[in-house]
Design a protein around this motif. Structure first.
Motif, PDB file in Angstrom:
ATOM      1  N   UNK A   1       0.823  -1.216   0.000  1.00  0.00           N
ATOM      2  CA  UNK A   1       0.000   0.000   0.000  1.00  0.00           C
ATOM      3  C   UNK A   1       0.845   1.249   0.000  1.00  0.00           C
ATOM      4  N   UNK A   2       1.936   1.255   0.775  1.00  0.00           N
ATOM      5  CA  UNK A   2       2.833   2.416   0.819  1.00  0.00           C
ATOM      6  C   UNK A   2       3.496   2.663  -0.529  1.00  0.00           C
ATOM      7  N   UNK A   3       3.841   1.572  -1.232  1.00  0.00           N
ATOM      8  CA  UNK A   3       4.451   1.718  -2.553  1.00  0.00           C
ATOM      9  C   UNK A   3       3.469   2.348  -3.537  1.00  0.00           C
ATOM     10  N   UNK A   4       2.209   1.904  -3.459  1.00  0.00           N
ATOM     11  CA  UNK A   4       1.184   2.484  -4.330  1.00  0.00           C
ATOM     12  C   UNK A   4       0.900   3.930  -3.939  1.00  0.00           C
ATOM     13  N   UNK A   5       0.887   4.217  -2.645  1.00  0.00           N
ATOM     14  CA  UNK A   5       0.674   5.597  -2.165  1.00  0.00           C
ATOM     15  C   UNK A   5       1.767   6.515  -2.706  1.00  0.00           C
ATOM     16  N   UNK A   6       3.028   6.042  -2.675  1.00  0.00           N
ATOM     17  CA  UNK A   6       4.143   6.846  -3.199  1.00  0.00           C
ATOM     18  C   UNK A   6       3.954   7.179  -4.669  1.00  0.00           C
ATOM     19  N   UNK A   7       3.485   6.199  -5.453  1.00  0.00           N
ATOM     20  CA  UNK A   7       3.271   6.413  -6.890  1.00  0.00           C
ATOM     21  C   UNK A   7       2.127   7.392  -7.142  1.00  0.00           C
ATOM     22  N   UNK A   8       0.988   7.180  -6.466  1.00  0.00           N
ATOM     23  CA  UNK A   8      -0.181   8.038  -6.666  1.00  0.00           C
ATOM     24  C   UNK A   8       0.059   9.440  -6.109  1.00  0.00           C
ATOM     25  N   UNK A   9       0.813   9.518  -5.025  1.00  0.00           N
ATOM     26  CA  UNK A   9       1.108  10.826  -4.434  1.00  0.00           C
ATOM     27  C   UNK A   9       1.982  11.664  -5.356  1.00  0.00           C
TER      28      UNK A   9
ATOM     29  N   UNK B   1      -2.441  10.448 -14.919  1.00  0.00           N
ATOM     30  CA  UNK B   1      -2.664   9.099 -14.360  1.00  0.00           C
ATOM     31  C   UNK B   1      -3.269   9.133 -12.961  1.00  0.00           C
ATOM     32  N   UNK B   2      -4.226  10.028 -12.761  1.00  0.00           N
ATOM     33  CA  UNK B   2      -4.971  10.057 -11.495  1.00  0.00           C
ATOM     34  C   UNK B   2      -6.354   9.473 -11.785  1.00  0.00           C
ATOM     35  N   UNK B   3      -6.400   8.183 -12.025  1.00  0.00           N
ATOM     36  CA  UNK B   3      -7.656   7.480 -12.303  1.00  0.00           C
ATOM     37  C   UNK B   3      -7.684   6.169 -11.521  1.00  0.00           C
ATOM     38  N   UNK B   4      -8.903   5.663 -11.300  1.00  0.00           N
ATOM     39  CA  UNK B   4      -9.053   4.391 -10.591  1.00  0.00           C
ATOM     40  C   UNK B   4      -8.441   3.248 -11.398  1.00  0.00           C
ATOM     41  N   UNK B   5      -8.575   3.327 -12.728  1.00  0.00           N
ATOM     42  CA  UNK B   5      -8.044   2.260 -13.579  1.00  0.00           C
ATOM     43  C   UNK B   5      -6.511   2.180 -13.453  1.00  0.00           C
ATOM     44  N   UNK B   6      -5.848   3.338 -13.423  1.00  0.00           N
ATOM     45  CA  UNK B   6      -4.386   3.356 -13.265  1.00  0.00           C
ATOM     46  C   UNK B   6      -3.985   2.850 -11.881  1.00  0.00           C
ATOM     47  N   UNK B   7      -4.744   3.262 -10.845  1.00  0.00           N
ATOM     48  CA  UNK B   7      -4.461   2.835  -9.467  1.00  0.00           C
ATOM     49  C   UNK B   7      -4.596   1.311  -9.344  1.00  0.00           C
ATOM     50  N   UNK B   8      -5.649   0.771  -9.953  1.00  0.00           N
ATOM     51  CA  UNK B   8      -5.903  -0.672  -9.870  1.00  0.00           C
ATOM     52  C   UNK B   8      -4.838  -1.479 -10.601  1.00  0.00           C
TER      53      UNK B   8
ATOM     54  N   UNK C   1      -6.332  -5.778  -4.489  1.00  0.00           N
ATOM     55  CA  UNK C   1      -7.383  -4.929  -5.058  1.00  0.00           C
ATOM     56  C   UNK C   1      -8.080  -4.115  -3.967  1.00  0.00           C
ATOM     57  N   UNK C   2      -8.335  -4.756  -2.825  1.00  0.00           N
ATOM     58  CA  UNK C   2      -8.984  -4.054  -1.711  1.00  0.00           C
ATOM     59  C   UNK C   2      -8.112  -2.917  -1.196  1.00  0.00           C
ATOM     60  N   UNK C   3      -6.800  -3.165  -1.098  1.00  0.00           N
ATOM     61  CA  UNK C   3      -5.879  -2.110  -0.655  1.00  0.00           C
ATOM     62  C   UNK C   3      -5.828  -0.977  -1.668  1.00  0.00           C
ATOM     63  N   UNK C   4      -5.883  -1.325  -2.952  1.00  0.00           N
ATOM     64  CA  UNK C   4      -5.911  -0.287  -3.999  1.00  0.00           C
ATOM     65  C   UNK C   4      -7.165   0.577  -3.863  1.00  0.00           C
ATOM     66  N   UNK C   5      -8.298  -0.047  -3.496  1.00  0.00           N
ATOM     67  CA  UNK C   5      -9.543   0.710  -3.274  1.00  0.00           C
ATOM     68  C   UNK C   5      -9.379   1.700  -2.127  1.00  0.00           C
ATOM     69  N   UNK C   6      -8.717   1.261  -1.058  1.00  0.00           N
ATOM     70  CA  UNK C   6      -8.481   2.146   0.093  1.00  0.00           C
ATOM     71  C   UNK C   6      -7.619   3.352  -0.297  1.00  0.00           C
ATOM     72  N   UNK C   7      -6.583   3.083  -1.106  1.00  0.00           N
ATOM     73  CA  UNK C   7      -5.696   4.168  -1.563  1.00  0.00           C
ATOM     74  C   UNK C   7      -6.481   5.129  -2.453  1.00  0.00           C
ATOM     75  N   UNK C   8      -7.326   4.575  -3.325  1.00  0.00           N
ATOM     76  CA  UNK C   8      -8.099   5.430  -4.234  1.00  0.00           C
ATOM     77  C   UNK C   8      -9.107   6.295  -3.467  1.00  0.00           C
ATOM     78  N   UNK C   9      -9.664   5.764  -2.385  1.00  0.00           N
ATOM     79  CA  UNK C   9     -10.560   6.565  -1.556  1.00  0.00           C
ATOM     80  C   UNK C   9      -9.837   7.781  -0.982  1.00  0.00           C
ATOM     81  N   UNK C  10      -8.564   7.574  -0.584  1.00  0.00           N
ATOM     82  CA  UNK C  10      -7.756   8.698  -0.105  1.00  0.00           C
ATOM     83  C   UNK C  10      -7.519   9.734  -1.187  1.00  0.00           C
TER      84      UNK C  10
END
Length: 536
Positions: free
Chosen positions: A47-55, A98-105, A123-132
């Motif tokens: 989750x932290x790795x995905x957060x770093x990318x989306x952030x 690339x700020x989309x749910x599809x990219x996050x997933x 996938x569930x963790x990606x949903x949590x990150x996308x909610x943020x």
């Protein structure tokens, strides 16, 4: 064709029906518990790795001048067509960065494989990150946060047949995680009733689903099917040991609770309740009772616990400063830029004690909130209060001001009180309990101004925040918070304003109850915070 129509109706029923959660402890072995904790930490890292990318993508988006300009235009626009055009332009820029749910997933798929996490959990963790991300884009969120070391995110699979599949064996529920199979510990009557309802649904799911669809079509309401939707595993560190809890999401309303004699545990009253919810206290007026008490308090121990929590934190700060002097300036402030920290064994012991105390205090707060909410529901079925304002009260003052003595006024507001007393959490619990149990929850409009009205003068008189005991124009002295709750009790449904005739008719009866209440508080030497009631 019939099957497709049936599936559509069933899907519609699932969307409309209520849901609740059953929390039970698992009977996992110590070896399986460690596996769950290890999996939770892997999910945290992924989750932290995905957060770093989306952030990173979000920061680039917010640095774009065009996007910021469009946001301002969208906020000012009143025409619906213009807002729609601006919204489409904002969405296009979000896609470019690339700020989309599809990219996050899709980004989470290789990250999940890297850490060896099941695709459903990833996938569930990606949903949590996308909610943020959504909170930052469309709500009051400012930044996407990383999960700290030691935090254990839940292991959730939003499908009952994947990730944590459920089965029935010997008339008991069994769950599976990887190669491990585990059950649950049933400790009270409520949990037994819930499990029996789930077992009865699983015995004949098609019959229950058909009945639910027929009732929805004919009588337009949803029955309680008690279909298990999905399971979540939540690891918790309690008194130095890890324990795993199962949160089972179930379709329908929760079963009623009973005491050991078989009587309903919670009673539902009839009538109107006016409540003034402050930062640290709640005052209420109903047909049968008036009250004034501290929020989130069970007995008198909470104030001692709050003080002990602060003392532990200060001791931790002293220890941290002593072992890391290189990270502090001469005036005591922390240096900027990257720093390395060393923690002594003394600090680690203090941190363990502080964490355990914080956990106990949080549980006691939640229990106290539920007890108070249940008591208020027993007094009436219509709850009238003012809108939530805790977030505004938490904010620090922006301007620097100087008092009459020439000293700077503190900029802090009510952050610590709100953290310890949870007024918004109390109000949200009240709202949920009243709505679920068939009651009515009303928030009065801003022009109601219950704290400023004086029914004896039939006028709005501005008062200072420090005036806790207030003299009405006819000379009657009232406790300010209680009087506000009385004016909320005198709510007029038609005009959505204060019912002045009800104020005149009901005041004497309620005022006598308030005098008795204040006398009881003084006799028992109960300290009600910011009430103005002086105890000898």
């Amino acid at each position: 064709m019939f099957n497709e129509e049936y599936k559509k109706l069933l899907k519609q029923f699932h969307k409309l029906s209520d849901r609740h959660m059953l929390i039970v402890e698992t009977d996992m072995s110590s070896c399986d518990v460690q596996k769950v904790v290890a999996l939770s930490d892997k999910i945290r890292k992924a989750g932290n790795e995905l957060v770093g990318l989306m952030r990173k993508n979000y920061d680039q988006l917010m640095h774009t001048k065009r996007y910021r300009k469009l946001l301002k235009l969208y906020g000012r626009a009143e025409d619906k067509k213009k807002r729609k055009v601006l919204a489409n332009q904002l969405n296009e820029i979000q896609k470019q960065y690339n700020i989309t749910w599809d990219f996050c997933r899709t980004s989470m798929i290789p990250i999940g494989k890297k850490y060896g996490i099941d695709a459903v959990f990833a996938l569930t963790k990606a949903e949590d990150v996308w909610q943020g991300i959504e909170k930052c884009l469309y709500d009051n969120g400012k930044i996407l946060h990383f999960s700290k070391y030691g935090e254990m995110p839940c292991i959730r699979a939003k499908q009952i047949n994947r990730g944590i599949p459920m089965s029935v064996k010997d008339n008991k529920l069994q769950f599976k995680l990887g190669k491990s199979t585990f059950g649950i510990q049933i400790k009270d009557r409520f949990q037994t009733d819930e499990i029996n309802a789930i077992l009865s649904y699983l015995a004949e799911p098609e019959i229950t689903n058909n009945k639910a669809i027929q009732v929805l079509l004919n009588e337009t309401y949803c029955i309680d099917t008690y279909r298990p939707c999905y399971a979540t595993l939540v690891p918790k560190l309690i008194r130095g040991k890890y324990r795993i809890y199962l949160h089972l999401t179930i379709e329908g309303k929760a079963k009623p609770k009973y005491d050991k004699y078989g009587n309903p545990r919670h009673k539902f009253g009839k009538g109107i309740i006016g409540a003034d919810i402050g930062v640290q206290t709640v005052a209420y007026t109903s047909d049968t009772e008036v009250g004034l008490k501290n929020l989130s308090e069970r007995g008198n121990s909470i104030q001692k616990s709050e003080r002990l929590e602060r003392l532990y934190y200060r001791a931790m700060d002293r220890s941290r400063r002593a072992t890391n002097p290189q990270n502090y300036n001469n005036d005591g402030t922390i240096k900027k830029n990257r720093k390395s920290w060393k923690y002594s064994n003394h600090y680690k012991k203090l941190k363990t004690k502080h964490s355990e105390l914080c956990r106990i205090n949080a549980i006691n707060r939640q229990l106290a909130i539920n007890e108070d909410a249940n008591h208020l529901r027993s007094l009436g079925d219509v709850f009238v209060t003012e809108p939530k304002n805790a977030n505004k009260l938490m904010k620090r003052a922006k301007e620097t001001t100087i008092n009459s003595k020439g000293k700077f006024n503190k900029k802090k507001r009510f952050g610590k009180s709100i953290k310890n007393r949870c007024p918004s959490g109390f109000q949200s619990t009240i709202e949920r309990k009243f709505k679920v149990s068939g009651g009515t929850y009303i928030e009065v409009p801003n022009h109601y101004r219950a704290s400023q009205y004086d029914h004896t003068a039939d006028d709005y008189i501005k008062k200072k925040l420090s005036d806790r005991m207030y003299y009405l124009t006819d000379g009657t002295i009232v406790q300010r918070d209680w009087y506000s709750s009385f004016l909320l009790y005198c709510y007029d449904y038609k005009t959505k304003d204060i019912d002045k005739m009800k104020c005149i008719c009901e005041f004497d009866k309620c005022y006598n109850k308030e005098k008795s209440l204040i006398g009881w508080i003084k006799d028992n030497k109960i300290k009600v915070l910011n009430s103005g009631i002086k105890i000898a």
